[in-house]
Design a protein around this motif. Sequence first.
Motif, PDB file in Angstrom:
ATOM      1  N   GLU A 185     -53.679 -79.783  -3.064  1.00 54.07           N
ATOM      2  CA  GLU A 185     -52.310 -79.944  -3.203  1.00 54.07           C
ATOM      3  C   GLU A 185     -51.638 -78.696  -3.030  1.00 54.07           C
ATOM      4  OE1 GLU A 185     -51.667 -82.183  -6.735  1.00 54.07           O
ATOM      5  OE2 GLU A 185     -52.098 -84.106  -5.810  1.00 54.07           O
ATOM      6  N   ILE A 186     -50.733 -78.627  -2.308  1.00 51.22           N
ATOM      7  CA  ILE A 186     -49.724 -77.507  -2.088  1.00 51.22           C
ATOM      8  C   ILE A 186     -48.527 -77.786  -2.746  1.00 51.22           C
ATOM      9  CG2 ILE A 186     -48.702 -75.982  -0.372  1.00 51.22           C
ATOM     10  CD1 ILE A 186     -50.838 -76.537   1.378  1.00 51.22           C
ATOM     11  N   ASP A 187     -47.853 -76.864  -3.444  1.00 50.76           N
ATOM     12  CA  ASP A 187     -46.641 -77.245  -4.290  1.00 50.76           C
ATOM     13  C   ASP A 187     -45.651 -78.271  -3.699  1.00 50.76           C
ATOM     14  OD1 ASP A 187     -44.624 -77.006  -5.853  1.00 50.76           O
ATOM     15  OD2 ASP A 187     -43.860 -75.028  -5.591  1.00 50.76           O
ATOM     16  N   ARG A 188     -45.707 -79.278  -4.480  1.00 53.85           N
ATOM     17  CA  ARG A 188     -44.874 -80.473  -3.944  1.00 53.85           C
ATOM     18  C   ARG A 188     -43.309 -80.518  -4.058  1.00 53.85           C
ATOM     19  NH1 ARG A 188     -47.934 -84.910  -2.519  1.00 53.85           N
ATOM     20  NH2 ARG A 188     -46.308 -86.520  -3.607  1.00 53.85           N
ATOM     21  N   THR A 189     -42.987 -79.683  -4.946  1.00 53.67           N
ATOM     22  CA  THR A 189     -41.540 -79.744  -5.529  1.00 53.67           C
ATOM     23  C   THR A 189     -40.604 -79.501  -4.467  1.00 53.67           C
ATOM     24  OG1 THR A 189     -42.568 -78.568  -7.825  1.00 53.67           O
ATOM     25  CG2 THR A 189     -40.201 -78.540  -7.304  1.00 53.67           C
ATOM     26  N   ARG A 190     -40.669 -78.337  -3.542  1.00 51.81           N
ATOM     27  CA  ARG A 190     -39.639 -78.026  -2.346  1.00 51.81           C
ATOM     28  C   ARG A 190     -39.636 -79.291  -1.607  1.00 51.81           C
ATOM     29  NH1 ARG A 190     -41.770 -73.462   1.280  1.00 51.81           N
ATOM     30  NH2 ARG A 190     -39.852 -74.755   2.667  1.00 51.81           N
ATOM     31  N   GLU A 249     -37.708 -88.258   8.311  1.00 60.96           N
ATOM     32  CA  GLU A 249     -38.881 -88.338   8.636  1.00 60.96           C
ATOM     33  C   GLU A 249     -39.918 -87.188   8.619  1.00 60.96           C
ATOM     34  OE1 GLU A 249     -41.877 -90.175  12.564  1.00 60.96           O
ATOM     35  OE2 GLU A 249     -39.455 -90.407  12.412  1.00 60.96           O
ATOM     36  N   THR A 250     -39.228 -86.161   8.879  1.00 55.08           N
ATOM     37  CA  THR A 250     -39.901 -84.915   9.102  1.00 55.08           C
ATOM     38  C   THR A 250     -40.131 -84.280   7.366  1.00 55.08           C
ATOM     39  OG1 THR A 250     -38.817 -84.096  11.161  1.00 55.08           O
ATOM     40  CG2 THR A 250     -39.526 -82.277   9.477  1.00 55.08           C
ATOM     41  N   ALA A 251     -39.149 -84.547   6.826  1.00 57.20           N
ATOM     42  CA  ALA A 251     -39.512 -84.270   5.240  1.00 57.20           C
ATOM     43  C   ALA A 251     -40.593 -84.980   4.750  1.00 57.20           C
ATOM     44  CB  ALA A 251     -37.948 -84.440   4.582  1.00 57.20           C
ATOM     45  N   ASN A 252     -40.476 -86.490   4.874  1.00 60.17           N
ATOM     46  CA  ASN A 252     -41.616 -87.053   4.441  1.00 60.17           C
ATOM     47  C   ASN A 252     -42.864 -86.643   4.977  1.00 60.17           C
ATOM     48  OD1 ASN A 252     -40.272 -89.150   2.764  1.00 60.17           O
ATOM     49  ND2 ASN A 252     -39.676 -90.237   4.551  1.00 60.17           N
ATOM     50  N   ALA A 254     -37.931 -82.436  -3.074  1.00 61.63           N
ATOM     51  CA  ALA A 254     -36.508 -82.082  -2.902  1.00 61.63           C
ATOM     52  C   ALA A 254     -36.003 -82.399  -1.562  1.00 61.63           C
ATOM     53  CB  ALA A 254     -36.221 -80.897  -3.247  1.00 61.63           C
ATOM     54  N   GLU A 255     -36.705 -81.805  -0.499  1.00 62.11           N
ATOM     55  CA  GLU A 255     -36.271 -81.927   0.780  1.00 62.11           C
ATOM     56  C   GLU A 255     -36.210 -83.643   1.228  1.00 62.11           C
ATOM     57  OE1 GLU A 255     -38.758 -79.650   3.497  1.00 62.11           O
ATOM     58  OE2 GLU A 255     -38.021 -77.845   2.672  1.00 62.11           O
ATOM     59  N   LYS A 287     -32.926 -88.180   2.364  1.00 61.28           N
ATOM     60  CA  LYS A 287     -32.271 -89.498   2.274  1.00 61.28           C
ATOM     61  C   LYS A 287     -30.585 -89.418   1.908  1.00 61.28           C
ATOM     62  CE  LYS A 287     -36.695 -91.426   0.102  1.00 61.28           C
ATOM     63  NZ  LYS A 287     -37.305 -91.941  -1.030  1.00 61.28           N
ATOM     64  N   ALA A 288     -30.307 -88.561   1.256  1.00 63.40           N
ATOM     65  CA  ALA A 288     -28.956 -88.667   0.896  1.00 63.40           C
ATOM     66  C   ALA A 288     -28.134 -88.416   2.081  1.00 63.40           C
ATOM     67  CB  ALA A 288     -28.604 -87.335  -0.202  1.00 63.40           C
TER      68      ALA A 288
END
Length: 369
Positions: A94-99, A164-167, A102-103, A108-109
Amino acid sequence: MTKNTIYFLLLLASTATWQSCNNDKKESAAKGGQVEKNVSVTTVEEQIVTGYREYPAYVVPLQETELLAEVSGYITNILVSDGAFVSKGQKLYEIDRTRYLAEVQQAKANVAIAESDYDRVQKDLERYEKLAKSDAIAKQTLDYAATDVNNQRAQVQAAKAALETANTNLLRSTIYAPFSGTVGISQVRNGALVTAGNTLLNIISTTNPIAVEFQVNEVNIEHILNMQKNGTNSGIEVRMPDGTIYPESGKISVVDRAVDRTTGTLRVRASFANADHRLRAGMNLTMRLANTSQEKQVVIPLKAVLEQLGSSNVYTVSDSNTAVFNQITLGTKLQDKVVVQSGLKANDRIIVDGANTVAEGDKLSIQNK
């Protein structure tokens, strides 16, 4: 000359005469009554031979791939032990998922905003179209409203693409096993900074079954193709680096499309069961392919062969039971026997035991084997 000197000279003369007579007797015995050499003899046979052609070979996985970081960030979790077997789809890193979370939320917004704006300009266009029917507004205003609708529709599509890119990036922040296999030693540790497309995390490869590749001369291609066509797994084996024969038989799985013009060889791949993981990728082996002769061949015990100055020789037995020195040409070795290509024929008698004690023409005392 004194009397003692005379006696001494007479003694020397008599001793020399006795030795000369004794040597003459030995030479006479050697010529007339030769001592027979005890040897064991066997009769040369012809038989259908199953030998093995041997080729340098090496182990390769049927599937192998490098696991690279697909997004940039810090390693936050390693979910697999070095050298472990993993199943397809299993989480590995797992690579840091926080950013990336957020993206996704931001994307979505942006989609919601774009869709809201689209609804607004669409309603404006509908109102302007009704007013235009009664010439209550300028045509230019209607055209602008239609353009706003098209532009906002494109904004909605762009926002959805960004989502889609962020997901996708969020999904790629977790590294999954692309197939079932064994991973190697991890190239990174927790907290390491990785770069998308550049940082190697690990290597995964299949281990059971596993492949062994080797090169065959073009003159043997027909034999290889027949083995592949028959689908047999008998007569295809490998010798391990320690000299032992691997217990599982293999099967010809792939024959390369073309012969290498510079070497005149063709690459061949055989697959082997490898449940206990004795065959490891990169291991150097010896491939052994059975080759059964179409006609009977002359076969003799290997221990009957005398190697001298690079030539192979045997002693045959003449009709008068004397040793005859023969140079021979060897063929395929068969455990404790060997094929003779020239120099012997069926029913010849050859010395098996004691050959190193005889010479050409020696009389033999024979024990048949």
